[in-house]
Scaffold this active site. Structure first.
Site, PDB file in Angstrom:
ATOM      1  N   HIS A  33       3.592  10.207  -7.061  1.00  0.00           N
ATOM      2  CA  HIS A  33       2.291   9.852  -6.793  1.00  0.00           C
ATOM      3  C   HIS A  33       1.802   8.564  -8.107  1.00  0.00           C
ATOM      4  O   HIS A  33       1.693   9.178  -8.818  1.00  0.00           O
ATOM      5  CB  HIS A  33       1.306  11.043  -5.471  1.00  0.00           C
ATOM      6  CG  HIS A  33       1.651  11.852  -4.963  1.00  0.00           C
ATOM      7  ND1 HIS A  33       2.960  12.812  -5.868  1.00  0.00           N
ATOM      8  CD2 HIS A  33       1.975  11.995  -3.801  1.00  0.00           C
ATOM      9  CE1 HIS A  33       2.754  13.495  -4.051  1.00  0.00           C
ATOM     10  NE2 HIS A  33       2.880  12.890  -3.126  1.00  0.00           N
ATOM     11  N   LYS A  67      10.245  11.320  -2.865  1.00  0.00           N
ATOM     12  CA  LYS A  67       9.060  10.828  -1.777  1.00  0.00           C
ATOM     13  C   LYS A  67       8.521  10.074  -3.069  1.00  0.00           C
ATOM     14  O   LYS A  67       8.534  10.607  -4.090  1.00  0.00           O
ATOM     15  CB  LYS A  67       8.465  12.023  -1.657  1.00  0.00           C
ATOM     16  CG  LYS A  67       6.757  11.776  -0.718  1.00  0.00           C
ATOM     17  CD  LYS A  67       6.272  12.627   0.067  1.00  0.00           C
ATOM     18  CE  LYS A  67       4.371  12.075  -0.165  1.00  0.00           C
ATOM     19  NZ  LYS A  67       3.309  12.687  -0.107  1.00  0.00           N
ATOM     20  N   LYS A 111      -7.701 -18.766   8.185  1.00  0.00           N
ATOM     21  CA  LYS A 111      -6.885 -19.091   8.693  1.00  0.00           C
ATOM     22  C   LYS A 111      -6.912 -21.596   7.805  1.00  0.00           C
ATOM     23  O   LYS A 111      -5.962 -22.110   8.571  1.00  0.00           O
ATOM     24  CB  LYS A 111      -8.580 -20.023  10.226  1.00  0.00           C
ATOM     25  CG  LYS A 111      -7.943 -19.030  10.740  1.00  0.00           C
ATOM     26  CD  LYS A 111      -9.077 -19.534  11.744  1.00  0.00           C
ATOM     27  CE  LYS A 111      -9.315 -17.477  12.830  1.00  0.00           C
ATOM     28  NZ  LYS A 111     -10.471 -18.393  13.800  1.00  0.00           N
ATOM     29  N   ASP A 136      -7.321 -21.858  18.886  1.00  0.00           N
ATOM     30  CA  ASP A 136      -8.685 -21.078  19.657  1.00  0.00           C
ATOM     31  C   ASP A 136      -9.475 -22.213  20.624  1.00  0.00           C
ATOM     32  O   ASP A 136     -10.499 -21.842  20.675  1.00  0.00           O
ATOM     33  CB  ASP A 136      -9.355 -20.983  18.696  1.00  0.00           C
ATOM     34  CG  ASP A 136      -9.462 -19.346  17.258  1.00  0.00           C
ATOM     35  OD1 ASP A 136      -8.574 -18.542  18.238  1.00  0.00           O
ATOM     36  OD2 ASP A 136      -9.362 -19.490  16.143  1.00  0.00           O
TER      37      ASP A 136
END
Ligand code: NAP
Length: 523
Positions: free
Chosen positions: A129, A153, A304, A345
């Protein structure tokens, strides 16, 4: 003998209760919620004993992973290394299905205690981890592959959704069954797509507030919102890019649409920090992985314009190019033209307005419109209003921004003017459209119109905000006798257009509308 990979990716609920009775109770809750397995985090119990573990394992209703996480890798409490190892050995003797030990602990002890060594090739999950960032993943994987475990893992902190893709690379590269997770909100895709890439397992919290690591979805969201049980290797992947995206309704609306239409597809929130460099880093990472099955993206604030710049004006519809922003990307799989962009939109907003009034788009010609705001949503509306001949005034906090927008779309037949918000009381408009976030959740009592704004003579007020659907502005407009149009209609319209672009099939509009309404009323 090597472990037989599970037939299906396990949905594992980690349990972090402070005493054995509560943990045992939670095992039952997890199974009832749909968990395939639980992870018993013994490090959360105060002074856990072998007897506690025996009690937890007796008559268990589902398979378990037993771990006593080290403090250095996110463990709770102060168990010594010896105490942790003794618990894991006990888990092996008591025949727990799997036992998780950190690679670092293994390295510290040099060799596995005999009880663990005997079961390692069948039951041992060796984990690593990193709560700070992305470690050297290939080197880490090589160490795990060469180690004694049955399952690898790796979990690490993500700083963008490309880290989630790096985690999926590990799943594909690992020869042993593997769990690979990018932690934090940026890494969510690695948790949900674990099933698509045949991971050994993924983790989901029992309740929304009980995650054992950041970015873990709740089991209810994983199974309900993200359609966990329906994800297959062939599942197509869609998502919404934005920052923030945590409150976006797009995952709910599109996943509901895919479910209603029986499409093998899943839609994810993809948080990308502001800035073209972050946007492009993710797009590069996604395009470099055609096996990902990424087929479409919604794009919201603040990306955007970045999306249009990246997709290129040659690959978007002409109105999107003149608006300067896109909210929809389709990934084609064609290396010569990998992405197409649309601005859904614009038509979504205009149609929400004219349908509420019983007008055609052409009926906008000559009507006086006040647009509040000069950002992305305003831009789409101003472009469309100008296109259909309305007379528009933009009222914006930053006057220069409004003036720049007005100058772009101004024409003799469809004049576009600009003013500051302080000029609103003198506005003479038949149509008022709010394109600012004022009144949006959680600031639901705010209203973009000043108190002295006279709504007499205003026929219709359209608030593009959809959360909440009925804003303070719309309540005030309704009291003044104006017709009102909610951002919900615009939101559903633009999502319908996205769905139809991506799939080439009619969208299940009613299911989409209902899920948004349900979500809004639950807030
Ligand atoms: P944007 O590009 O960030 O623009 C925001 C605009 O609001 C700017 O003009 C900004 O003024 C103004 N503004 C922001 N905070 C303000 C404040 N406190 N006081 C005065 N003005 C403020 O955002 P956007 O993409 O246009 O989105 C705006 C709204 O449209 C959002 O509420 C969003 O929910 C809604 N929207 C709805 C849909 C739908 O489907 N229903 C789709 C897209 C957007 P400055 O120029 O001075 O910064």
């Amino acid at each position: 003998m090597t472990a037989t990979p599970p037939r299906r990716t396990l949905l594992i609920v980690p349990l972090t209760q402070p005493n054995p009775a509560a943990m045992r109770e939670a095992v039952g809750q997890a199974v009832r919620a749909g968990a395939d397995a639980v992870e018993l985090r013994l490090d959360y119990l105060s002074q856990p004993t072998e007897e506690d573990l025996r009690g937890l394992l007796a008559d268990r209703p589902c398979p378990v992973i037993v771990t006593a996480r080290s403090p250095a890798e996110g463990g709770h409490g102060e168990l010594s290394q010896d105490a942790r190892l003794r618990l894991l050995e006990a888990a092996a003797r008591l025949d727990a299905e799997w036992i998780d030990i950190e690679l670092a602990t293994l390295q510290a002890v040099g060799s596995l205690p005999p009880a663990l060594a005997r079961v390692a090739a069948r039951k041992l999950i060796v984990s690593a981890h990193d709560f700070v960032g992305r470690p050297d993943l290939p080197a880490l994987l090589a160490r795990l592959e060469g180690g004694p475990g049955a399952v690898n893992k790796i979990a690490f902190a993500a700083s963008g959704p490309e880290d989630a893709l790096a985690a999926i690379d590990l799943l594909r590269a690992s020869r042993k069954p593997a769990i690979a997770l990018a932690m934090g909100e940026h890494g969510l895709a690695s948790r949900i797509l674990a099933a698509k890439f045949a991971a050994f397992g993924t983790f989901a919290s029992l309740t929304a507030g009980s995650a054992s690591a950041t970015g873990q979805p709740s089991i209810a969201d994983l199974r309900g919102l993200y359609r966990w049980a329906d994800i297959t290797p062939a599942t197509k992947v869609y998502g919404v890019i934005g920052c923030p995206v945590g409150h976006s309704m797009s995952p709910a609306i599109h996943n509901a649409a895919f479910a209603a239409a029986g499409q093998d597809a899943v839609y994810l929130p993809l948080r990308i920090e502001p800035g073209a460099e972050h946007f492009n880093r993710f797009i590069d990472a996604a395009l470099a992985r055609p096996w990902l099955g990424l087929a479409g993206l919604s794009v919201t604030i603040p990306h955007k314009e970045n999306a249009l710049a990246r997709v290129g004006t040659d690959n978007v519809d002409p109105l999107a190019a003149s608006i300067g922003a896109i909210n929809t990307v389709a990934l084609t799989g064609d290396p010569d033209r990998p992405m197409l962009g649309r601005n859904t939109d614009y038509a979504a907003a205009i149609d929400a307005l004219v349908e509420a009034m019983g007008w055609a788009r052409e009926d906008l010609a000559g009507r006086r419109v006040a647009v509040l705001g000069a950002g992305g949503a305003a831009r789409a509306l101003v472009a469309a209003l100008a296109h259909y001949g309305a007379h528009t005034t933009i009222y914006n906090r930053t006057v220069l921004r409004g003036e720049t927008l007005a100058a772009e779309f101004d024409s003799p037949v469809a004049p576009v003017r600009a003013a500051g918000m302080d000029a609103l009381p003198t506005a003479r408009a038949e149509i008022v459209i709010n394109c600012t976030p004022i009144g949006m959740f959680p600031h639901v009592d705010a209203c973009p119109l000043p108190d002295d704004f006279d709504l007499a003579g205003v026929a219709v007020v359209f608030d593009t905000i959809y959360n909440p659907a009925t804003t303070e502005l719309l309540r005030r407009a309704a009291r003044a006798g104006c017709r009102t149009v909610t951002g919900l209609e615009m939101f559903v319209n633009q999502a319908v257009a996205q769905y139809e672009l991506w799939t080439g099939r009619p969208a299940p509009r009613q299911a989409m509308r209902e899920v948004v309404l349900r979500r809004l009323s639950a807030d």
